[in-house]
Design an enzyme around this catalytic site. Structure first.
Site, PDB file in Angstrom:
ATOM      1  N   LYS A  11      27.970  32.579  21.685  1.00  4.21           N
ATOM      2  CA  LYS A  11      27.320  31.697  20.712  1.00  4.21           C
ATOM      3  C   LYS A  11      25.826  31.953  20.723  1.00  4.21           C
ATOM      4  CE  LYS A  11      25.325  28.803  23.881  1.00  4.21           C
ATOM      5  NZ  LYS A  11      23.848  28.666  24.094  1.00  4.21           N
ATOM      6  N   GLY A  98      22.181  32.811  28.009  1.00  5.97           N
ATOM      7  CA  GLY A  98      22.095  31.816  26.951  1.00  5.97           C
ATOM      8  C   GLY A  98      23.109  32.019  25.848  1.00  5.97           C
ATOM      9  N   ASP A 136      28.303  22.774  27.156  1.00  5.05           N
ATOM     10  CA  ASP A 136      28.534  23.730  26.067  1.00  5.05           C
ATOM     11  C   ASP A 136      30.013  24.016  25.827  1.00  5.05           C
ATOM     12  OD1 ASP A 136      25.880  23.987  25.461  1.00  5.05           O
ATOM     13  OD2 ASP A 136      25.630  25.984  26.328  1.00  5.05           O
TER      14      ASP A 136
END
Length: 282
Positions: A11, A98, A136
């Site tokens: 993502k 990330g 997440d």
């Protein structure tokens, strides 16, 4: 069904605003998650003996700390199922970048085992379970590009235009807790409302903190900002990966061809939804 092959996509955070902080220390965020077609790949094989075995451990990550193993054991325990699974993971998404690799792996494990074990859990049940594994994880179970609030668990589906991304991987590992603990972090960005807002005008509040601590991240961002035809340049999550967004595939390919020899990167297309979206019912 005794075997499944599944993808766990990366993502990007197209922006990430820190808008406050809860009393328990968790930060309140606003962000847009976009899935891209750069993925880890899983092979799951059913076991009748209840054992959960990861055959391809990630170097440096003990099996009991691995998120896909934790996800499998959590679902097994909460569902009361007596079945097990052999897990084979082909890891492509870098750790500490990330890009959400660990969270995506956990979510795909939950989605896959929901089908492999014949549980029939609804999406909301899996979302609740996933949040216990990490902030997440829910968006990957939600399965659609999303505007997220809270600590990342309040999700609203969002339509995003077609896009291609050049993603660079600076050779540093960024500690997410360390970034959020920084005294230099802005925690009072004015919240935005959905709709309307412009993804292009958003920013990443973590980016200045990471760039001061890791000059390599700043160098990679600066190189991306010199490219032509970019719609947006930013860091994703707490870094270290950075990206440039393009409206067309040829523009992204042209940029990829220019990446200096001392930088590592790849091109990925933006997805409209998670490839395993249909593994959970509403």
């Amino acid at each position: 069904m005794t075997k499944l092959v599944c993808l766990a996509p990366a993502k990007l955070n197209l922006f990430l605003h820190v808008v406050g902080r809860r009393e328990d220390g968790y930060h309140l965020l606003q962000t847009v998650f976009r899935f891209v077609d750069f993925s880890d790949r899983f092979n799951f094989a059913l076991r009748e003996d209840g054992a959960i075995k990861l055959h391809t451990p990630t170097p440096g990550v003990p099996e009991d700390k691995d998120l896909c193993v934790r996800a499998a054991k959590l679902l097994q325990r909460e569902s009361g199922i007596s079945l097990g699974v052999d897990i084979f993971l082909e890891k492509r998404i870098p750790m500490g970048g990330g890009l959400g690799g660990g969270s995506s792996d956990a979510a795909t494990t939950l989605l896959a085992l929901n089908r492999l074990w014949g549980l029939g859990w609804k999406r909301n049940q899996l979302l609740t379970l996933g949040l216990g594994l990490g902030a997440d994880v829910p968006v990957f179970i939600f399965g659609e590009n999303a505007f997220a609030e809270g600590i990342g668990e309040k999700l609203s589906s969002i339509m995003l235009p077609p896009a291609w991304y050049l993603i660079l991987m600076p050779p540093v590992h960024v500690s997410t807790p360390q970034v959020f603990a920084s005294k230099e972090l802005t925690r009072n960005t004015i919240p935005i409302k959905i709709p309307p807002f412009s993804v292009e005008h958003g920013h990443n509040d973590l980016e200045p903190v990471v760039c001061r601590t890791f000059p390599e991240v700043a160098r990679h961002l600066e190189w991306l900002r010199r490219l032509d035809n970019t719609r947006k340049v930013a860091m994703t999550g707490s870094g270290a990966c950075v990206f440039a967004e393009f409206a067309t595939e040829p523009a992204a390919q042209l940029a990829l061809a220019k990446v200096p020899a001392d930088m590592t990167g790849f091109m990925a297309q933006g997805l409209d939804r998670h490839p395993m979206h249909d593994f959970a019912e509403q």
